[in-house]
Design a protein around this motif. Structure first.
Motif, PDB file in Angstrom:
ATOM      1  N   LEU A  55       0.827  -1.203   0.000  1.00 50.50           N
ATOM      2  CA  LEU A  55       0.000   0.000   0.000  1.00 50.50           C
ATOM      3  C   LEU A  55       0.864   1.257   0.000  1.00 50.50           C
ATOM      4  N   LEU A  56       1.930   1.254   0.794  1.00 53.50           N
ATOM      5  CA  LEU A  56       2.816   2.421   0.850  1.00 53.50           C
ATOM      6  C   LEU A  56       3.546   2.638  -0.467  1.00 53.50           C
ATOM      7  N   VAL A  57       3.955   1.573  -1.115  1.00 52.95           N
ATOM      8  CA  VAL A  57       4.612   1.699  -2.428  1.00 52.95           C
ATOM      9  C   VAL A  57       3.635   2.276  -3.441  1.00 52.95           C
ATOM     10  N   TRP A  58       2.391   1.836  -3.384  1.00 47.16           N
ATOM     11  CA  TRP A  58       1.392   2.373  -4.309  1.00 47.16           C
ATOM     12  C   TRP A  58       1.144   3.857  -4.047  1.00 47.16           C
ATOM     13  N   ILE A  59       1.066   4.241  -2.771  1.00 46.71           N
ATOM     14  CA  ILE A  59       0.894   5.660  -2.441  1.00 46.71           C
ATOM     15  C   ILE A  59       2.095   6.455  -2.937  1.00 46.71           C
ATOM     16  N   GLY A  60       3.291   5.912  -2.755  1.00 50.45           N
ATOM     17  CA  GLY A  60       4.497   6.591  -3.249  1.00 50.45           C
ATOM     18  C   GLY A  60       4.511   6.724  -4.757  1.00 50.45           C
ATOM     19  N   TRP A  61       4.119   5.665  -5.454  1.00 51.72           N
ATOM     20  CA  TRP A  61       4.070   5.729  -6.923  1.00 51.72           C
ATOM     21  C   TRP A  61       3.035   6.748  -7.377  1.00 51.72           C
ATOM     22  N   ARG A  62       1.896   6.722  -6.738  1.00 50.96           N
ATOM     23  CA  ARG A  62       0.820   7.646  -7.113  1.00 50.96           C
ATOM     24  C   ARG A  62       1.206   9.099  -6.836  1.00 50.96           C
ATOM     25  N   SER A  63       1.992   9.321  -5.784  1.00 48.92           N
ATOM     26  CA  SER A  63       2.402  10.692  -5.461  1.00 48.92           C
ATOM     27  C   SER A  63       3.332  11.268  -6.514  1.00 48.92           C
ATOM     28  N   ARG A  64       4.004  10.399  -7.262  1.00 46.76           N
ATOM     29  CA  ARG A  64       4.909  10.869  -8.316  1.00 46.76           C
ATOM     30  C   ARG A  64       4.225  11.008  -9.666  1.00 46.76           C
ATOM     31  N   THR A  65       3.097  10.348  -9.855  1.00 51.05           N
ATOM     32  CA  THR A  65       2.460  10.352 -11.173  1.00 51.05           C
ATOM     33  C   THR A  65       1.480  11.502 -11.367  1.00 51.05           C
ATOM     34  N   LEU A  66       1.033  12.100 -10.274  1.00 53.73           N
ATOM     35  CA  LEU A  66       0.088  13.205 -10.406  1.00 53.73           C
ATOM     36  C   LEU A  66       0.834  14.493 -10.724  1.00 53.73           C
ATOM     37  N   GLU A  67       0.205  15.342 -11.531  1.00 50.43           N
ATOM     38  CA  GLU A  67       0.803  16.640 -11.819  1.00 50.43           C
ATOM     39  C   GLU A  67       0.635  17.549 -10.605  1.00 50.43           C
ATOM     40  N   ASP A  68       1.220  18.721 -10.697  1.00 50.29           N
ATOM     41  CA  ASP A  68       1.128  19.670  -9.589  1.00 50.29           C
ATOM     42  C   ASP A  68      -0.319  20.031  -9.320  1.00 50.29           C
ATOM     43  N   LEU A  73      -0.398  17.358  -3.941  1.00 53.86           N
ATOM     44  CA  LEU A  73       0.299  17.706  -2.705  1.00 53.86           C
ATOM     45  C   LEU A  73      -0.141  16.804  -1.548  1.00 53.86           C
ATOM     46  N   HIS A  74      -1.403  16.455  -1.521  1.00 60.14           N
ATOM     47  CA  HIS A  74      -1.862  15.570  -0.447  1.00 60.14           C
ATOM     48  C   HIS A  74      -1.369  14.137  -0.647  1.00 60.14           C
ATOM     49  N   TRP A  75      -1.208  13.694  -1.890  1.00 62.51           N
ATOM     50  CA  TRP A  75      -0.589  12.389  -2.131  1.00 62.51           C
ATOM     51  C   TRP A  75       0.862  12.426  -1.667  1.00 62.51           C
ATOM     52  N   ARG A  76       1.566  13.524  -1.926  1.00 64.43           N
ATOM     53  CA  ARG A  76       2.958  13.651  -1.473  1.00 64.43           C
ATOM     54  C   ARG A  76       3.036  13.689   0.049  1.00 64.43           C
ATOM     55  N   LEU A  77       2.086  14.344   0.669  1.00 69.27           N
ATOM     56  CA  LEU A  77       2.047  14.400   2.127  1.00 69.27           C
ATOM     57  C   LEU A  77       1.845  12.999   2.709  1.00 69.27           C
ATOM     58  N   ALA A  78       0.944  12.230   2.139  1.00 63.81           N
ATOM     59  CA  ALA A  78       0.712  10.858   2.608  1.00 63.81           C
ATOM     60  C   ALA A  78       1.957  10.000   2.406  1.00 63.81           C
ATOM     61  N   TRP A  79       2.662  10.208   1.309  1.00 65.40           N
ATOM     62  CA  TRP A  79       3.885   9.448   1.054  1.00 65.40           C
ATOM     63  C   TRP A  79       4.967   9.816   2.072  1.00 65.40           C
ATOM     64  N   GLY A  80       5.042  11.081   2.451  1.00 66.94           N
ATOM     65  CA  GLY A  80       5.999  11.483   3.485  1.00 66.94           C
ATOM     66  C   GLY A  80       5.715  10.794   4.806  1.00 66.94           C
ATOM     67  N   ARG A  81       4.452  10.668   5.151  1.00 62.70           N
ATOM     68  CA  ARG A  81       4.079   9.957   6.374  1.00 62.70           C
ATOM     69  C   ARG A  81       4.358   8.462   6.218  1.00 62.70           C
ATOM     70  N   GLY A  82       4.204   7.953   5.000  1.00 63.48           N
ATOM     71  CA  GLY A  82       4.511   6.550   4.740  1.00 63.48           C
ATOM     72  C   GLY A  82       5.984   6.247   4.955  1.00 63.48           C
ATOM     73  N   ARG A  83       6.834   7.203   4.615  1.00 63.83           N
ATOM     74  CA  ARG A  83       8.273   7.003   4.853  1.00 63.83           C
ATOM     75  C   ARG A  83       8.573   6.940   6.346  1.00 63.83           C
ATOM     76  N   LEU A  84       7.834   7.689   7.154  1.00 67.79           N
ATOM     77  CA  LEU A  84       8.001   7.577   8.606  1.00 67.79           C
ATOM     78  C   LEU A  84       7.650   6.168   9.087  1.00 67.79           C
ATOM     79  N   LEU A  85       6.569   5.632   8.554  1.00 71.16           N
ATOM     80  CA  LEU A  85       6.167   4.277   8.930  1.00 71.16           C
ATOM     81  C   LEU A  85       7.208   3.260   8.473  1.00 71.16           C
ATOM     82  N   LEU A  86       7.754   3.440   7.285  1.00 72.30           N
ATOM     83  CA  LEU A  86       8.807   2.542   6.811  1.00 72.30           C
ATOM     84  C   LEU A  86      10.042   2.618   7.701  1.00 72.30           C
ATOM     85  N   LEU A  87      10.339   3.796   8.239  1.00 74.12           N
ATOM     86  CA  LEU A  87      11.437   3.943   9.185  1.00 74.12           C
ATOM     87  C   LEU A  87      11.158   3.121  10.448  1.00 74.12           C
TER      88      LEU A  87
END
Length: 164
Positions: A55-68, A73-87
């Motif tokens: 799920l986190l990989v999908w959120i990360g992929w989706r955060s990169r595929t959307l235009e500005d 920005l909210h997909w990028r924010l969720a991906w940033g929180r996902g990186r905390l969970l991965l840590l």
């Protein structure tokens, strides 16, 4: 930062946060204790890890595929929180490895088993703490998305190319 967004954009911006929260509760807070309770063993902990990681990989992929834009920005924010969970997962995995090494050095097999059980339960705490921290952060982010807001740091990092 306040973004002018229509109701559809507000709803779409909440999607990554809602997915993240559902993943936290389903995989980390329900499936992990279930796996421990079923006594599958430590290899069974890979099941919630793989589900949550996917799920986190999908959120990360989706955060990169959307235009500005506001939704991106909210997909990028969720991906940033996902990186905390991965840590949190990485710290727990390191502690589990140390627990395994310590349990292997014991001369008594029973003491090694006791060490293994005790230390692996302690090793899961960093992930549990990160699950709770990211849950609070994601609930807050979902509320921000509903109001049409983006954190100032994120808005400064990814300035809008054109007003929405």
């Amino acid at each position: 930062m306040q973004y002018p967004a229509d109701a559809r954009a507000l709803q779409r911006a909440q999607t990554p946060h809602n997915l993240f929260i559902i993943g936290l509760f389903a995989f980390d807070l329900l499936l992990t204790p279930a796996v421990i309770g079923m006594k599958i063993g430590m290899i069974g902990l890979l099941i919630p890890l793989v589900c949550s990681g996917s799920l986190l990989v999908w959120i990360g992929w989706r955060s990169r595929t959307l235009e500005d834009g506001f939704v991106a920005l909210h997909w990028r924010l969720a991906w940033g929180r996902g990186r905390l969970l991965l840590l949190g997962y990485a710290v727990s995995a390191t502690l589990i490895l140390l627990a395994w090494l310590l349990s292997q050095t014991s001369n008594d097999a029973h003491m090694g088993h006791i060490l293994w059980i005790a230390l692996t339960r302690i090793a899961l705490l960093p992930t549990l703490i990160m699950v709770l921290v990211t849950a609070v952060l994601e609930f807050s982010a979902a509320a921000q998305a509903a109001k049409g807001e983006v954190p100032d740091k994120l808005a400064a990092k990814y300035p809008p190319s054109a007003p929405l």
